[in-house]
Design an enzyme around this catalytic site. Structure first.
Site, PDB file in Angstrom:
ATOM      1  N   TRP A 151      -3.731   6.450 -18.408  1.00 41.54           N
ATOM      2  CA  TRP A 151      -2.926   6.216 -17.488  1.00 41.54           C
ATOM      3  C   TRP A 151      -3.078   4.451 -16.922  1.00 41.54           C
ATOM      4  O   TRP A 151      -2.261   4.421 -15.150  1.00 41.54           O
ATOM      5  CB  TRP A 151      -2.634   6.923 -15.497  1.00 41.54           C
ATOM      6  CG  TRP A 151      -4.099   6.811 -15.354  1.00 41.54           C
ATOM      7  CD1 TRP A 151      -5.131   8.517 -15.379  1.00 41.54           C
ATOM      8  CD2 TRP A 151      -5.719   6.277 -14.579  1.00 41.54           C
ATOM      9  NE1 TRP A 151      -6.553   8.665 -14.689  1.00 41.54           N
ATOM     10  CE2 TRP A 151      -6.340   7.372 -14.716  1.00 41.54           C
ATOM     11  CE3 TRP A 151      -4.603   5.472 -13.634  1.00 41.54           C
ATOM     12  CZ2 TRP A 151      -7.680   6.204 -13.637  1.00 41.54           C
ATOM     13  CZ3 TRP A 151      -6.094   4.769 -13.069  1.00 41.54           C
ATOM     14  CH2 TRP A 151      -7.472   5.472 -13.491  1.00 41.54           C
TER      15      TRP A 151
ATOM     16  N   ARG B  91       4.000  17.014 -11.606  1.00 42.70           N
ATOM     17  CA  ARG B  91       2.792  18.182 -11.277  1.00 42.70           C
ATOM     18  C   ARG B  91       3.132  17.544  -8.933  1.00 42.70           C
ATOM     19  O   ARG B  91       3.076  16.242  -8.841  1.00 42.70           O
ATOM     20  CB  ARG B  91       1.389  17.343 -11.156  1.00 42.70           C
ATOM     21  CG  ARG B  91       0.731  16.333 -11.104  1.00 42.70           C
ATOM     22  CD  ARG B  91      -0.576  16.187 -12.058  1.00 42.70           C
ATOM     23  NE  ARG B  91      -1.808  15.835 -10.572  1.00 42.70           N
ATOM     24  CZ  ARG B  91      -2.701  15.267 -11.131  1.00 42.70           C
ATOM     25  NH1 ARG B  91      -3.497  16.039 -12.411  1.00 42.70           N
ATOM     26  NH2 ARG B  91      -4.033  13.997 -10.660  1.00 42.70           N
TER      27      ARG B  91
ATOM     28  N   GLU C  72     -14.795  15.145 -11.501  1.00 45.69           N
ATOM     29  CA  GLU C  72     -14.116  14.822 -12.294  1.00 45.69           C
ATOM     30  C   GLU C  72     -14.319  13.011 -13.147  1.00 45.69           C
ATOM     31  O   GLU C  72     -14.542  12.709 -11.317  1.00 45.69           O
ATOM     32  CB  GLU C  72     -12.783  14.865 -12.356  1.00 45.69           C
ATOM     33  CG  GLU C  72     -12.187  15.994 -12.183  1.00 45.69           C
ATOM     34  CD  GLU C  72     -10.439  15.918 -11.728  1.00 45.69           C
ATOM     35  OE1 GLU C  72     -10.247  14.789 -12.157  1.00 45.69           O
ATOM     36  OE2 GLU C  72     -10.278  17.258 -11.628  1.00 45.69           O
TER      37      GLU C  72
ATOM     38  N   GLU D 190      -0.939  14.395 -20.260  1.00 46.48           N
ATOM     39  CA  GLU D 190      -1.957  14.395 -20.816  1.00 46.48           C
ATOM     40  C   GLU D 190      -3.036  14.388 -21.675  1.00 46.48           C
ATOM     41  O   GLU D 190      -4.673  14.080 -21.724  1.00 46.48           O
ATOM     42  CB  GLU D 190      -3.030  14.961 -19.477  1.00 46.48           C
ATOM     43  CG  GLU D 190      -2.632  14.068 -18.187  1.00 46.48           C
ATOM     44  CD  GLU D 190      -3.634  14.116 -16.866  1.00 46.48           C
ATOM     45  OE1 GLU D 190      -4.607  13.494 -16.233  1.00 46.48           O
ATOM     46  OE2 GLU D 190      -4.120  15.500 -16.271  1.00 46.48           O
ATOM     47  N   LYS D 191      -1.889  14.301 -22.787  1.00 44.46           N
ATOM     48  CA  LYS D 191      -3.172  14.435 -23.964  1.00 44.46           C
ATOM     49  C   LYS D 191      -3.751  13.739 -24.731  1.00 44.46           C
ATOM     50  O   LYS D 191      -4.762  13.649 -25.660  1.00 44.46           O
ATOM     51  CB  LYS D 191      -2.006  14.943 -25.085  1.00 44.46           C
ATOM     52  CG  LYS D 191      -1.026  13.933 -25.454  1.00 44.46           C
ATOM     53  CD  LYS D 191       0.192  14.737 -26.412  1.00 44.46           C
ATOM     54  CE  LYS D 191       1.052  13.653 -26.343  1.00 44.46           C
ATOM     55  NZ  LYS D 191       2.166  13.452 -25.026  1.00 44.46           N
TER      56      LYS D 191
ATOM     57  N   HIS E 147      -5.642  11.676 -22.948  1.00 45.28           N
ATOM     58  CA  HIS E 147      -7.131  11.418 -21.795  1.00 45.28           C
ATOM     59  C   HIS E 147      -8.037  12.340 -22.419  1.00 45.28           C
ATOM     60  O   HIS E 147      -7.902  13.314 -22.837  1.00 45.28           O
ATOM     61  CB  HIS E 147      -6.535  12.142 -20.366  1.00 45.28           C
ATOM     62  CG  HIS E 147      -7.631  12.467 -19.576  1.00 45.28           C
ATOM     63  ND1 HIS E 147      -8.617  12.490 -19.407  1.00 45.28           N
ATOM     64  CD2 HIS E 147      -7.307  11.788 -18.384  1.00 45.28           C
ATOM     65  CE1 HIS E 147      -9.158  12.229 -18.463  1.00 45.28           C
ATOM     66  NE2 HIS E 147      -9.130  11.406 -17.645  1.00 45.28           N
TER      67      HIS E 147
ATOM     68  N   ASN F 122      -6.085  19.950  -5.207  1.00 45.30           N
ATOM     69  CA  ASN F 122      -5.974  19.263  -5.964  1.00 45.30           C
ATOM     70  C   ASN F 122      -5.937  17.702  -6.153  1.00 45.30           C
ATOM     71  O   ASN F 122      -4.894  17.775  -5.631  1.00 45.30           O
ATOM     72  CB  ASN F 122      -5.930  19.196  -7.683  1.00 45.30           C
ATOM     73  CG  ASN F 122      -6.876  18.948  -8.879  1.00 45.30           C
ATOM     74  OD1 ASN F 122      -8.179  18.484  -9.244  1.00 45.30           O
ATOM     75  ND2 ASN F 122      -5.513  17.479  -9.275  1.00 45.30           N
ATOM     76  N   GLU F 123      -7.102  16.642  -5.698  1.00 49.81           N
ATOM     77  CA  GLU F 123      -6.391  15.731  -5.652  1.00 49.81           C
ATOM     78  C   GLU F 123      -5.561  15.441  -4.278  1.00 49.81           C
ATOM     79  O   GLU F 123      -4.635  15.029  -4.826  1.00 49.81           O
ATOM     80  CB  GLU F 123      -6.563  14.802  -7.025  1.00 49.81           C
ATOM     81  CG  GLU F 123      -7.981  14.539  -7.174  1.00 49.81           C
ATOM     82  CD  GLU F 123      -7.444  13.638  -9.475  1.00 49.81           C
ATOM     83  OE1 GLU F 123      -5.863  14.006  -9.755  1.00 49.81           O
ATOM     84  OE2 GLU F 123      -8.498  13.729  -9.645  1.00 49.81           O
TER      85      GLU F 123
END
Ligand SMILES: [Zn+2]
Length: 690
Positions: free
Chosen positions: A306, A103, A298, A346-347, A349, A141-142
């Site tokens: 991570w 990303r 968030e 991110e599965k 997370h 985003n971020e």
């Protein structure tokens, strides 16, 4: 009070969406962030938009009373974009291209990226500006989370333009000190980003490049903001910061450009005091909001994916985390993400709705949190009050983290966190301010680490103390000007007269070593050799200490022949530092009367207990209570005087009594009473009648 999180329906078949909204209502979700990573589905080919699926998502959410924080979907360009615009890919300092496949694979200076992002933002704004579900716009985003700085040729050209706006060539050479190491520039075309170099890169060049890079990302945000303001006026706009977590963006520069200050925060699972780190990030965020309420965009219900070991939050910890953010000014608690992904990076997370489904501890706690937030509706809009402020800025972080400083152990981030933690443990709520902030309402101002200090900000600090304020300055502050050039004539050059000291040398300690001060305090990391001019000595260095932390024995002396102890090594059993006797008696902590106020200087890093003791003494002198209550206590107040005392018990084994009066909004119990182990009370305290 917003409750919800990132909702990524595109990851699921459409029939799942109907289950999603049923469950959202069950949990009390009232806001979801949609579309953050939807660029590929919204624009599958350049200029061709497919909004049908998003129409159905937004209509479904609206029909169920759930508001939408709608993303402009520009955080991650799809593969077709990178293939069509290969010069938009970011390049690191070593010249390596960062390819698509994860990303944020875009260069912040890329004209093709900015044009495409603005086009998509415009298309979304035109389509959804009047949608009844729309509550706010969420740009990007971020920003800077993965690509804070790009070193490609496009960025190099943009950097040169940025420099041309600020300097002519002689001024650039002067500001960067290019006479050193034969770096003089004779044309702007010779100037590059600080790419990987054979030796330490020019620190002033690096500092300017960090400033430029933060400004380039801000320009990406502003380009989209301009479109949203034009097409969709009146709808608030935000982008999620990462205050206290990522340090590559100068959020003081960004904050005036968002309507809602929002941030993301994730706990370091291995840190037993992660809740204090949370408070640190939340307090910085409130500073960015100018003390007004903000929004936790968030955080996580449990583990992230991570860290080296992703330990889930213990039962009750999510609730304490969420309400600790609310205590410190967030008008809600949002999460990444609604439903745990089956696929992708991110599965693992955590999510509001975990892989295990609704028959799970996490889901039950999520529903309880939703109910808690509904009970706190009347807190919305209330402000946090503080008598103490910490002044900091990002450019000091950037300048001090370049290579070539006296000690790698001395960092702005550590100093800020250490001083904030000391005050947290004393039960003192702290605001954060920029160096150009308004100090006037704070009786006590702390500068744990403000390495870069220019003349204007120096004068403001002088004025503050002159007028009766109490200032406490930590070591290695006020040492250089805005160009990272040393203020000469004795350290800390910019603050020397205000502090009434004149330091000649920095004398860092070896790794893990400590020094005892004359008042019994313990220091580490850093010492300075110098004298007072007008200040009073509160504590001086002694020749005691200098042992390896935790070692009880004196050990042998590291003498002139002891070249065999590289940095960090100590002889068996510890040993004396050859500097000990030369520093003995030199001032370590000082206090200088200046005008109607006082300016303290701490020229070493005190250990936690010593710093707490010192700050408690100074707080008492300025009339600030330090109750050290054994609970996290924070107050939010409305202008009419209604006050909400958040009392959070982070000890999950011991109940703690609280003498305050009022009614707990969460349980309706009256206080004085007890905050149970691991529990929270939010006590409503009405102003006295008459
Ligand atoms: Zn670039």
């Amino acid at each position: 009070m917003y409750f919800g999180g990132d909702y990524n329906p595109e990851q699921w078949p459409e029939q799942v969406w109907h289950d999603d909204v049923v469950r959202m209502r069950e949990a009390g979700v009232n806001l979801v962030t949609v579309g953050v990573f939807s660029w590929a589905l919204l624009e599958p080919r350049e200029g061709c938009h497919e909004f049908g699926w998003l129409d159905r998502v937004l209509d479904l959410l609206d029909a169920n009373g759930i508001g939408v924080d709608l993303a402009t979907a520009t955080a991650s360009p799809p593969p077709w974009f990178s293939a069509a615009h290969p010069d938009s890919l970011p390049v690191d300092a070593g010249g390596h291209v960062l390819w698509p496949g994860s990303r944020q694979a875009y260069c912040p200076s890329s004209p093709s990226y900015r044009a495409a992002a603005v086009r998509l933002a415009r298309a979304l704004a035109e389509r959804y500006r009047d949608h009844p579900a729309l509550r706010m716009w969420h740009v990007g985003n971020e920003y800077g989370c993965h690509v804070a700085r790009c070193y490609c040729d496009v960025s190099a050209a943009a950097f040169r333009d940025w420099l041309r706006d600020r300097y002519d060539l002689p001024r650039l050479n002067e500001a960067w000190g290019t006479r050193f190491w034969s770096q003089e520039y004779f044309s702007f075309e010779e100037v590059l980003p600080p790419r990987r170099t054979p030796a330490v890169p020019n620190p002033a060049q690096a500092l300017d490049f960090f400033r430029f890079s933060s400004a380039e990302l801000l320009a990406c945000y502003l380009a989209e903001l301009e479109v949203l303001r034009e097409v969709s006026p009146g709808v608030p706009v935000t982008t999620n910061f990462m205050a206290g977590l990522h340090w590559d963006i100068d959020y003081w520069e960004w904050a005036p450009h968002v309507d809602v200050v929002s941030t993301d925060h994730y706990l370091r699972a291995h840190d037993p005091e992660a809740h204090i780190d949370l408070a640190f990030a939340a307090d910085i965020t409130r500073g960015l909001a100018g003390g007004a309420p903000w929004l936790l965009m968030e955080h996580s219900t449990g583990a992230v994916n991570w860290q080296p070991r992703n330990i889930p939050k213990t039962p009750g910890q999510m609730r304490r985390n969420s309400l600790a953010h609310v205590a410190r000014g967030s008008d809600g608690a949002l999460f990444f993400q609604w439903r745990a992904s089956r696929a992708g990076a991110e599965k693992y997370h955590s999510a509001l709705l975990p892989h295990a489904g609704v028959d799970s501890r996490v889901w039950r706690e999520v529903c309880e949190l939703g109910a808690d937030l509904r009970r706190l509706e009347e807190v919305e809009g209330a402000r946090v009050g503080a008598d103490v402020a910490i002044v900091f800025d990002w450019q000091s972080v950037w300048a001090q983290e370049q290579p070539g400083h006296p000690s790698v152990d001395m960092t702005v981030r550590d100093e800020l966190a250490t001083w904030h933690r000391a005050l947290w443990k004393l039960g003192v709520t702290v605001d954060f301010l920029p160096a150009h902030g308004d100090f006037s309402s704070y009786p006590l101002l702390l500068l744990p680490s403000l390495y870069v200090l220019g003349e204007t900000d120096r004068a403001a600090l002088d004025f503050y103390v002159e007028g009766g304020g109490t200032l406490v300055v930590g070591a290695y502050s006020g040492v250089v000007d805005e160009n990272d050039a040393v203020w000469t004539g004795g350290y800390p050059g910019a603050l020397r007269d205000l502090l009434g000291v004149r330091m000649e040398e920095f004398v860092p300690l070896g790794e893990g070593r400590t020094v005892t001060l004359s008042d019994g305090s313990t220091g580490g990391v850093w010492r300075e050799l110098g004298r007072t001019t007008t200040a009073e000595v509160i504590a001086s260095y002694t020749d005691d200490g200098f042992r390896l932390a935790g070692s009880g024995s004196e050990g042998s002396v590291i003498g002139g022949s002891g070249g065999g102890f590289p940095s960090g090594d100590v002889p068996p059993g510890g040993g004396h530092d050859p500097w000990a006797r030369h520093l003995a008696g030199a001032p370590a902590i000082t206090r200088n009367e200046h005008g109607s106020g006082a300016a303290w200087y701490v020229s070493t890093r005190l250990d936690d207990a010593s710093l707490r003791r010192l700050l408690a003494r100074i707080a008492a002198e300025t009339g600030i209570a330090t109750p050290a209550p054994g609970l996290e206590l924070v107050r939010r107040s409305h202008p009419d005087g209604s006050t909400y005392l958040f009392a959070i018990n982070h000890d999950d084994k011991k109940d703690v009594a609280l003498a305050e009066s009022g009614t707990d909004l969460l349980t309706t119990k009256d206080f004085p009473g007890t905050v149970p182990a691991g529990g929270i009370a939010v006590i409503r305290q009405r102003p006295e009648a008459g």
